[in-house]
Write a protein that holds these residues in place. Structure first.
Motif, PDB file in Angstrom:
ATOM      1  N   ASP A  10       0.851  -1.194   0.000  1.00 44.03           N
ATOM      2  CA  ASP A  10       0.000   0.000   0.000  1.00 44.03           C
ATOM      3  C   ASP A  10       0.889   1.249   0.000  1.00 44.03           C
ATOM      4  OD1 ASP A  10      -3.055   0.915   1.042  1.00 44.03           O
ATOM      5  OD2 ASP A  10      -1.411   2.283   1.528  1.00 44.03           O
ATOM      6  N   VAL A  11       0.679   2.144  -0.967  1.00 41.40           N
ATOM      7  CA  VAL A  11       1.590   3.280  -1.109  1.00 41.40           C
ATOM      8  C   VAL A  11       1.512   4.243   0.083  1.00 41.40           C
ATOM      9  CG1 VAL A  11       1.786   3.189  -3.626  1.00 41.40           C
ATOM     10  CG2 VAL A  11      -0.081   4.504  -2.595  1.00 41.40           C
ATOM     11  N   THR A  12       0.338   4.362   0.690  1.00 44.28           N
ATOM     12  CA  THR A  12       0.227   5.231   1.868  1.00 44.28           C
ATOM     13  C   THR A  12       1.017   4.640   3.032  1.00 44.28           C
ATOM     14  OG1 THR A  12      -1.946   5.980   1.140  1.00 44.28           O
ATOM     15  CG2 THR A  12      -1.410   6.329   3.455  1.00 44.28           C
ATOM     16  N   THR A  13       0.917   3.341   3.212  1.00 47.13           N
ATOM     17  CA  THR A  13       1.682   2.674   4.272  1.00 47.13           C
ATOM     18  C   THR A  13       3.184   2.838   4.026  1.00 47.13           C
ATOM     19  OG1 THR A  13      -0.070   1.036   4.530  1.00 47.13           O
ATOM     20  CG2 THR A  13       2.078   0.462   5.432  1.00 47.13           C
ATOM     21  N   ILE A  14       3.600   2.683   2.763  1.00 51.19           N
ATOM     22  CA  ILE A  14       5.029   2.834   2.428  1.00 51.19           C
ATOM     23  C   ILE A  14       5.495   4.256   2.749  1.00 51.19           C
ATOM     24  CG2 ILE A  14       6.689   2.854   0.517  1.00 51.19           C
ATOM     25  CD1 ILE A  14       4.930   0.635  -0.794  1.00 51.19           C
ATOM     26  N   MET A  20       5.633   7.365  -7.190  1.00 53.77           N
ATOM     27  CA  MET A  20       4.842   6.859  -6.057  1.00 53.77           C
ATOM     28  C   MET A  20       4.319   8.016  -5.199  1.00 53.77           C
ATOM     29  SD  MET A  20       5.665   3.900  -3.211  1.00 53.77           S
ATOM     30  CE  MET A  20       5.850   2.566  -4.395  1.00 53.77           C
ATOM     31  N   LEU A  21       5.102   9.079  -5.070  1.00 59.54           N
ATOM     32  CA  LEU A  21       4.610  10.246  -4.344  1.00 59.54           C
ATOM     33  C   LEU A  21       3.355  10.787  -5.030  1.00 59.54           C
ATOM     34  CD1 LEU A  21       4.730  12.531  -2.276  1.00 59.54           C
ATOM     35  CD2 LEU A  21       6.384  13.689  -3.762  1.00 59.54           C
ATOM     36  N   GLY A  22       3.384  10.860  -6.363  1.00 59.01           N
ATOM     37  CA  GLY A  22       2.210  11.318  -7.097  1.00 59.01           C
ATOM     38  C   GLY A  22       0.997  10.445  -6.811  1.00 59.01           C
ATOM     39  N   GLU A  23       1.196   9.148  -6.734  1.00 65.35           N
ATOM     40  CA  GLU A  23       0.088   8.228  -6.435  1.00 65.35           C
ATOM     41  C   GLU A  23      -0.499   8.513  -5.050  1.00 65.35           C
ATOM     42  OE1 GLU A  23       0.430   3.903  -6.977  1.00 65.35           O
ATOM     43  OE2 GLU A  23       2.252   4.332  -8.087  1.00 65.35           O
ATOM     44  N   VAL A  24       0.384   8.723  -4.094  1.00 69.36           N
ATOM     45  CA  VAL A  24      -0.069   8.963  -2.715  1.00 69.36           C
ATOM     46  C   VAL A  24      -0.862  10.268  -2.638  1.00 69.36           C
ATOM     47  CG1 VAL A  24       0.694   9.385  -0.352  1.00 69.36           C
ATOM     48  CG2 VAL A  24       1.868   7.695  -1.737  1.00 69.36           C
ATOM     49  N   LEU A  25      -0.317  11.320  -3.250  1.00 70.90           N
ATOM     50  CA  LEU A  25      -0.998  12.620  -3.197  1.00 70.90           C
ATOM     51  C   LEU A  25      -2.314  12.567  -3.960  1.00 70.90           C
ATOM     52  CD1 LEU A  25       2.090  14.975  -3.710  1.00 70.90           C
ATOM     53  CD2 LEU A  25       0.868  14.514  -1.571  1.00 70.90           C
ATOM     54  N   GLN A  26      -2.310  11.890  -5.092  1.00 69.88           N
ATOM     55  CA  GLN A  26      -3.525  11.772  -5.887  1.00 69.88           C
ATOM     56  C   GLN A  26      -4.635  11.059  -5.106  1.00 69.88           C
ATOM     57  OE1 GLN A  26      -4.513  12.362  -9.349  1.00 69.88           O
ATOM     58  NE2 GLN A  26      -6.437  11.528  -8.589  1.00 69.88           N
ATOM     59  N   SER A  27      -4.265  10.060  -4.330  1.00 72.16           N
ATOM     60  CA  SER A  27      -5.305   9.278  -3.649  1.00 72.16           C
ATOM     61  C   SER A  27      -5.906  10.028  -2.460  1.00 72.16           C
ATOM     62  CB  SER A  27      -4.764   7.917  -3.217  1.00 72.16           C
ATOM     63  OG  SER A  27      -3.821   8.072  -2.200  1.00 72.16           O
ATOM     64  N   HIS A  28      -5.133  10.882  -1.798  1.00 69.45           N
ATOM     65  CA  HIS A  28      -5.655  11.566  -0.599  1.00 69.45           C
ATOM     66  C   HIS A  28      -5.975  13.045  -0.833  1.00 69.45           C
ATOM     67  CE1 HIS A  28      -5.054   8.244   2.235  1.00 69.45           C
ATOM     68  NE2 HIS A  28      -4.018   7.946   1.485  1.00 69.45           N
ATOM     69  N   PHE A  29      -5.252  13.676  -1.762  1.00 70.74           N
ATOM     70  CA  PHE A  29      -5.450  15.111  -2.002  1.00 70.74           C
ATOM     71  C   PHE A  29      -5.575  15.360  -3.506  1.00 70.74           C
ATOM     72  CE2 PHE A  29      -2.367  14.314   1.470  1.00 70.74           C
ATOM     73  CZ  PHE A  29      -3.184  14.630   2.562  1.00 70.74           C
ATOM     74  N   PRO A  30      -6.593  14.783  -4.138  1.00 70.32           N
ATOM     75  CA  PRO A  30      -6.659  14.794  -5.610  1.00 70.32           C
ATOM     76  C   PRO A  30      -6.769  16.191  -6.213  1.00 70.32           C
ATOM     77  CG  PRO A  30      -8.693  13.918  -4.641  1.00 70.32           C
ATOM     78  CD  PRO A  30      -7.704  14.039  -3.533  1.00 70.32           C
ATOM     79  N   VAL A  31      -7.481  17.094  -5.547  1.00 72.07           N
ATOM     80  CA  VAL A  31      -7.621  18.438  -6.111  1.00 72.07           C
ATOM     81  C   VAL A  31      -6.270  19.155  -6.098  1.00 72.07           C
ATOM     82  CG1 VAL A  31      -8.711  20.687  -5.787  1.00 72.07           C
ATOM     83  CG2 VAL A  31     -10.068  18.594  -5.540  1.00 72.07           C
ATOM     84  N   LEU A  32      -5.569  19.050  -4.977  1.00 70.65           N
ATOM     85  CA  LEU A  32      -4.245  19.680  -4.877  1.00 70.65           C
ATOM     86  C   LEU A  32      -3.290  19.047  -5.895  1.00 70.65           C
ATOM     87  CD1 LEU A  32      -2.923  21.855  -3.124  1.00 70.65           C
ATOM     88  CD2 LEU A  32      -2.194  20.055  -1.554  1.00 70.65           C
ATOM     89  N   HIS A  33      -3.352  17.752  -6.013  1.00 69.80           N
ATOM     90  CA  HIS A  33      -2.512  17.056  -6.999  1.00 69.80           C
ATOM     91  C   HIS A  33      -2.817  17.582  -8.400  1.00 69.80           C
ATOM     92  CE1 HIS A  33      -1.513  13.757  -9.821  1.00 69.80           C
ATOM     93  NE2 HIS A  33      -0.482  13.564  -9.014  1.00 69.80           N
ATOM     94  N   GLY A  34      -4.094  17.762  -8.704  1.00 68.83           N
ATOM     95  CA  GLY A  34      -4.492  18.229 -10.023  1.00 68.83           C
ATOM     96  C   GLY A  34      -4.055  19.653 -10.293  1.00 68.83           C
ATOM     97  N   LEU A  35      -3.948  20.463  -9.241  1.00 69.16           N
ATOM     98  CA  LEU A  35      -3.512  21.853  -9.438  1.00 69.16           C
ATOM     99  C   LEU A  35      -2.068  21.936  -9.919  1.00 69.16           C
ATOM    100  CD1 LEU A  35      -5.069  23.627  -6.297  1.00 69.16           C
ATOM    101  CD2 LEU A  35      -5.730  23.931  -8.697  1.00 69.16           C
TER     102      LEU A  35
END
Ligand code: SF4
Length: 208
Positions: free
Chosen positions: A20-24, A134-149
């Motif tokens: 799990d990328v968040t766990t990692i 992997m950082l992008g995956e983590v941010l996308q899963s929890h903070f998708p709007v910020l990631h998209g910005l």
């Protein structure tokens, strides 16, 4: 306390889901505490001891009890973050305000990302991740709007700080826009590199 490399491996071996990328990401930030400036030597700054204990039990349920107690003690004795010298609290608020869900993992991750921002390398390296992807995956899963910005693919720490300046209506940039700015390579250059040496064993294990 184990070295960052050993602690990272120990945490991943004790994870409920080591893929799990968040766990990692949480494991990397906890294990990297000794690599950060002293004022951010907590395993994850911004969390209370009980909240941190709950994180350990949830994410790393097979962690040996002595390691669990040592990490709790480290969390308890570490300095509390203050916003007088840096932007920890502002970063935490930025992330939390962009959470996709009101869940504890988003809070843990917001604290972990803010903690890792206090180190000097690329964010993915300071989070003990094997790659920027992997950082992008983590941010996308929890903070998708910020990631998209970050559609321009700015370096993540630069992007977060630019967001803080925009929020505060502080115009720290010398150019009117990024497209005409001489500092563009600094903000948008590649965030490549190798994982930090302390996290290389875990990164190699993930790619094995
Ligand atoms: S590229 Fe220039 S204008 Fe854009 S965030 Fe960086 S310093 Fe500011």
């Amino acid at each position: 306390m184990a070295s960052p490399a050993n602690l990272n491996l120990q945490l991943l071996a004790a994870a409920g889901d080591p893929s799990d990328v968040t766990t990692i990401a949480l494991a990397g930030v906890i294990a990297g505490a000794a690599l950060r400036p002293a004022e951010y030597s907590a395993p994850i700054a911004g969390l209370g001891v009980e909240e941190f204990a709950w994180l350990l039990e949830s994410e790393f349920p097979y962690l040996e009890w002595d390691a669990h107690l040592a990490l709790r003690a480290q969390q308890k004795s570490a300095p509390r973050p203050s916003n007088s010298l840096d932007e920890f609290s502002d970063l935490l608020a930025l992330l939390w305000d962009h959470r996709a869900e009101d869940d504890t993992r988003s809070l843990w991750l917001a604290c972990a990302v803010s903690t890792a921002c206090m180190s000097a390398n690329h964010l993915w390296q300071d989070m003990g991740l094997p790659s920027r992807h992997m950082l992008g995956e983590v941010l996308q899963s929890h903070f998708p709007v910020l990631h998209g910005l970050n559609s321009g693919d700015m370096k993540w720490k630069k992007f977060f700080y630019k967001q803080l300046c925009d929020r505060a209506e502080v115009h720290a940039c010398r150019a009117p826009s990024c497209t005409v700015c001489n500092d563009r390579p600094t903000c948008f250059g590649p965030e490549d590199g190798l994982p930090l040496a302390a996290f290389a064993p875990a990164a190699m294990a993930m790619h094995a």
